[in-house]
Every structure is written in structure tokens, then in C-alpha cells.
Design a protein around this motif. Structure first.
Motif, PDB file in Angstrom:
ATOM      1  N   GLY A 259     -42.669   9.189   5.382  1.00  0.00           N
ATOM      2  CA  GLY A 259     -43.391   7.929   5.291  1.00  0.00           C
ATOM      3  C   GLY A 259     -42.466   6.733   5.316  1.00  0.00           C
ATOM      4  O   GLY A 259     -42.791   5.692   5.900  1.00  0.00           O
ATOM      5  N   LEU A 375     -45.742   2.901   2.535  1.00  0.00           N
ATOM      6  CA  LEU A 375     -46.264   4.146   3.092  1.00  0.00           C
ATOM      7  C   LEU A 375     -45.606   5.369   2.464  1.00  0.00           C
ATOM      8  O   LEU A 375     -46.252   6.416   2.290  1.00  0.00           O
ATOM      9  CB  LEU A 375     -46.059   4.154   4.609  1.00  0.00           C
ATOM     10  CG  LEU A 375     -46.648   5.317   5.410  1.00  0.00           C
ATOM     11  CD1 LEU A 375     -48.121   5.513   5.089  1.00  0.00           C
ATOM     12  CD2 LEU A 375     -46.446   5.085   6.901  1.00  0.00           C
ATOM     13  N   GLU A 376     -44.344   5.258   2.072  1.00  0.00           N
ATOM     14  CA  GLU A 376     -43.666   6.421   1.504  1.00  0.00           C
ATOM     15  C   GLU A 376     -44.279   6.846   0.178  1.00  0.00           C
ATOM     16  O   GLU A 376     -44.228   8.021  -0.193  1.00  0.00           O
ATOM     17  CB  GLU A 376     -42.182   6.123   1.322  1.00  0.00           C
ATOM     18  CG  GLU A 376     -41.888   4.975   0.381  1.00  0.00           C
ATOM     19  CD  GLU A 376     -40.412   4.647   0.371  1.00  0.00           C
ATOM     20  OE1 GLU A 376     -39.660   5.324  -0.356  1.00  0.00           O
ATOM     21  OE2 GLU A 376     -40.029   3.713   1.095  1.00  0.00           O
ATOM     22  N   LEU A 379     -48.360   8.082   1.160  1.00  0.00           N
ATOM     23  CA  LEU A 379     -48.603   9.312   1.925  1.00  0.00           C
ATOM     24  C   LEU A 379     -48.786  10.538   1.020  1.00  0.00           C
ATOM     25  O   LEU A 379     -49.725  11.317   1.231  1.00  0.00           O
ATOM     26  CB  LEU A 379     -47.472   9.533   2.932  1.00  0.00           C
ATOM     27  CG  LEU A 379     -47.691  10.642   3.962  1.00  0.00           C
ATOM     28  CD1 LEU A 379     -48.940  10.381   4.788  1.00  0.00           C
ATOM     29  CD2 LEU A 379     -46.463  10.765   4.880  1.00  0.00           C
TER      30      LEU A 379
END
Length: 431
Positions: A259, A375-376, A379
């Protein structure tokens, strides 16, 4: 001698014209007679010749009479490092829709083993701090022997490497080693394929997560290639970009790592490979470990949309400071319409983003997750929601995906750029 003693010819009855015709038959066109002329209609008084008709026949004659070049592999060597298995014969590009980062021809053995190449000693995944002997399987599909074959291997930080980010310092290519092979026979002989060991072992350093991506090349003077190391563009290049996880492995660090490598505006799509996990494992695991392996049909995969051989699970991207992760099945349900047409659109490059845009920003949250978190971090949370999990151990994820108990699952992460161009892929096999 009396004339009455001479033999007399037999007497035949006289035939009527009708009887004679019946016995002799009738011949409308006897041999030598001129053929009957067909009844042609009168010509059209308004007919005019078509000047384009002559050019059409001239072009047809030229196309038939011109010299046709033979296929390259029927004249020269034709080197290949497979991008996937089975069925790769060198056609590029492969993606979409065929993956190109699961080469079964880049193989590892523990460096502590000094003997010849042994498939029963294959190492599925490289571990940090350990040393490995690296082998590359090279094919010559041409009808001319390949002389002076040069095999080389590089390693790259794990993630997505492609034409769009090859100059990124993160994806710097670190040379591992090489080897020269005197000759590969033509494709009609058993010696057309060879398993080549590098001239030096590879000691694995500390990676950010997962494994290091491995890239191999094979060239020779009669089939040379000195271009970029992009597997989707050339058959001389093979890439091994995958992880094979033990049941107790934690998937969260890998999801966070992937991510974090998605640039703003780019799109990450996660799909399930279905039964494709079987040939993949056959290439990387010892034969005894592959026996009895089961894989789910994509119709058995929970939360996925069947695309015919693969199942689409989710789409993730970050744009304008917001992270969006959309579940594929929920997306199609919210859009309604014909599911077959929507699934076909989902299977096209950039199709997932088009469907999300069609749903509209006000309704995206109905099909997934929108957050300010990077996003990391989002996810892993999306995966737990998708599969209704509390933990992300490989065994728990496999159970959440469905299928037979103990079945292997193949997850594929594909990154496309903001312009919807393919960047790279990463695969994970787990059970």
C-alpha cells in the motif's frame, strides 16, 4: 461343293426406328460435336468499365506473388525465459490479462547444498540473512542453435517495477551474477533447454518487507537484447515477484508495504488467481510438497466477482488526500444493471476506476471504505472487512477466502498508473 452346305449368316429381325433408338441410345453431344453455347443475356447498353477493378486485381496479384518472410524462430535462435506457466512461447506483451511476473524459471537452492541442481531441494522463498544458489532455466525455441548464451540475474527491492518507475531509486537493480553457456541446441533436441547456475551465490539482505524481486536475462550474439529489464516487453527477460507464505505468516506487513508503494492517482487492484496457483506452486516447490494440493474454483471465492478464471476482490487508490478502497462485489451490486456487462468492464484495464467514477463520489462509501488515513494503513483494514477477519495470518486469510479446507490461494496485486498504464504486479500464495 453344293452352295447349300456353306454356313449362312444369322438372321436378325428388322427393327423399327423406335426399337433401334432404344437399343442404340441417344447422344445429344456426340464426340467431336461443337459444345452448345450458353444463352447469355443481352449486354447492358449502359455498362461502363470500373477503373478501380483493375487496381483491385493488381493488388491481389502482388499480395500473392510477394515474398513472405519466415518466422524468426524458424531461422535464428529464439531465447526465452518464461514469464509464467504454462503456455508461454515468447509473445509479448502478456498483461493484460496474463500475468508476467511469476516466472517459474528463476530458482533457488540453499547455498549449503553443494550438489547438482535438484528440484526436490527447491527453496520457495528467500529468507533474510541466508545465502542461495541461483539457477535460471533458459529455452531456445529456434531452429538454429544458440551459441554463447549469457545469463544474468539482478535483485530489486520488493514492490512494483515497470516502465513507469524503472528510474525510481527505490527500484535500483542490484547485480547478483551471471554465467556463459557454450551452446543451446535447436528446439528439436533435448539440449534446447538448460538450467544454468550463476557464478556466485546470493546472500539476502534485509528487505523492507516480503522478498526481493528477482529479474533474469538471457542473450546470445545471434539473438541479442540490451534493452530495459521489463518482462512485459521482451521474452529475454523473466521476473520472479512473488511470496509463498507459511500458514502462520502475518500478511499485515506485506499489505502495508504494498500500500505504501502506490503513488497518488495510481490504482491497485487485487484479484484471486483461482486454480492458477497449482502450476505456480509446481514451479517453485519440491515435487513432494505439491502432491495433493487443492485450489478453489473462482466461483467458490467469497467476496469476489467471477471474471472467468480469476476473481476481482477490491480496488484501492489515493487521490486528493483521500484513500478509497472499494469491494468489487459491493460495487457491482450498487451499480445494478447486467452483472455480466459490469464484470466484463471490471476485467478491462482501468475498468474498475471507471465503474467507481460511474457510481459517483457520494455513493462510494456504500461499496467500501473512504478515509484520510494513508493507503498503507487502510489496506490491511480493508482486508479484514472484506473477509470478516480479526487477524491477518495467512491461514486465517485462506479460510476467509473460502474453498476446500487447507486449499492454496493465489492473490495478485496489480498496479496501474494514473494514465491507466500497467506498472507491475506482485503475487502471494498462501494456505
Amino acid at each position: 461343293m453344293d452352295d447349300d452346305r456353306q454356313p449362312r449368316p444369322p438372321e436378325h429381325p428388322e427393327l423399327t426406328p423406335e426399337e433401334l433408338a432404344e437399343q442404340a441410345g441417344t447422344v445429344e453431344d456426340p464426340v467431336g460435336a461443337p459444345p452448345r453455347k450458353p444463352d447469355f443475356p443481352d449486354p447492358d447498353p449502359g455498362w461502363k468499365p470500373d477503373p478501380g477493378r483493375a487496381r483491385e486485381w493488381e493488388e491481389l496479384a502482388r499480395s500473392i506473388s510477394k515474398e513472405h518472410r519466415p518466422r524468426r524462430e524458424d531461422v535464428y535462435p529464439y531465447l526465452l525465459i518464461r514469464a509464467m506457466s504454462p503456455g508461454d512461447r515468447g509473445q509479448r506483451p502478456l498483461w493484460p490479462p496474463t500475468v508476467c511476473w511469476e516466472s517459474p524459471d528463476i530458482l533457488l537452492l540453499d547455498a549449503a547444498y553443494p550438489g547438482p541442481f535438484d528440484p526436490y531441494r527447491l527453496e520457495a522463498t528467500a529468507q533474510a540473512g541466508r545465502s542461495y544458489r541461483v539457477f535460471v532455466r533458459v529455452w531456445n525455441l529456434g531452429l538454429l542453435p544458440a551459441v554463447g548464451v549469457h545469463v544474468r540475474v539482478w535483485v530489486v527491492e520488493p514492490g512494483f517495477i515497470g516502465a513507469g518507475n524503472a528510474s525510481d531509486p527505490y527500484y535500483e537493480q542490484h547485480f547478483v551474477g551471471g554465467r556463459m553457456v557454450d551452446k543451446l541446441d535447436d528446439r528439436t533436441r533435448p539440449g534446447s533447454v538448460a538450467v544454468v547456475e550463476l557464478d556466485a551465490p546470493w546472500t539476502v539482505g534485509e528487505g523492507a518487507f516480503g522478498h526481493w524481486c528477482m529479474i533474469a536475462s538471457a542473450t546470445c550474439p545471434a539473438d541479442d537484447y540490451q534493452g530495459p529489464l521489463l518482462v512485459n516487453e521482451n521474452r529475454h527477460i523473466g521476473q520472479r515477484n512473488l511470496d509463498i507464505l507459511a500458514p502462520d505468516a502475518d500478511l499485515q506487513p506485506l499489505l502495508m508495504g504494498l500500500g505504501g508503494l502506490v503513488p497518488d492517482g495510481a490504482t491497485l487492484e487485487v484479484t484471486h488467481g483461482g486454480t492458477a496457483v497449482l502450476p505456480l506452486l509446481q514451479g517453485f516447490l519440491p515435487p513432494d510438497d505439491v502432491a495433493g494440493i487443492e485450489a478453489p474454483d473462482v466461483k467458490e471465492v467469497r467476496a469476489g466477482v467471477d471474471l472467468g478464471g480469476t476473481a476481482h476482490l477490491l480496488t484501492a487508490f489515493r487521490e486528493d488526500g483521500r484513500t478509497t478502497i472499494v469491494r468489487s462485489r459491493a460495487l457491482l451490486q450498487r451499480l445494478g444493471g447486467r452483472s455480466g456487462e459490469l464484470a466484463a468492464m471490471l476485467a478491462r484495464p482501468g475498468g474498475a476506476r471507471q465503474l467507481i467514477e460511474k457510481l459517483g463520489p457520494d455513493r462510494v462509501g456504500e461499496a467500501g471504505l473512504q478515509t484520510d488515513a494513508p493507503l498503507e494503513k487502510a489496506l490491511p483494514e480493508a482486508f479484514t472487512r472484506l473477509l470478516d477477519l480479526r487477524r491477518l495470518e495467512a491461514e486465517s486469510v485462506a479460510r476467509g477466502l473460502g474453498g476446500p479446507g487447507g486449499a492454496w490461494h493465489l492473490l495478485r496485486f496489480t498496479l496501474t498508473s494514473e494514465r491507466r498504464e500497467f506498472v507491475g504486479g506482485y503475487s502471494v500464495a498462501l494456505h
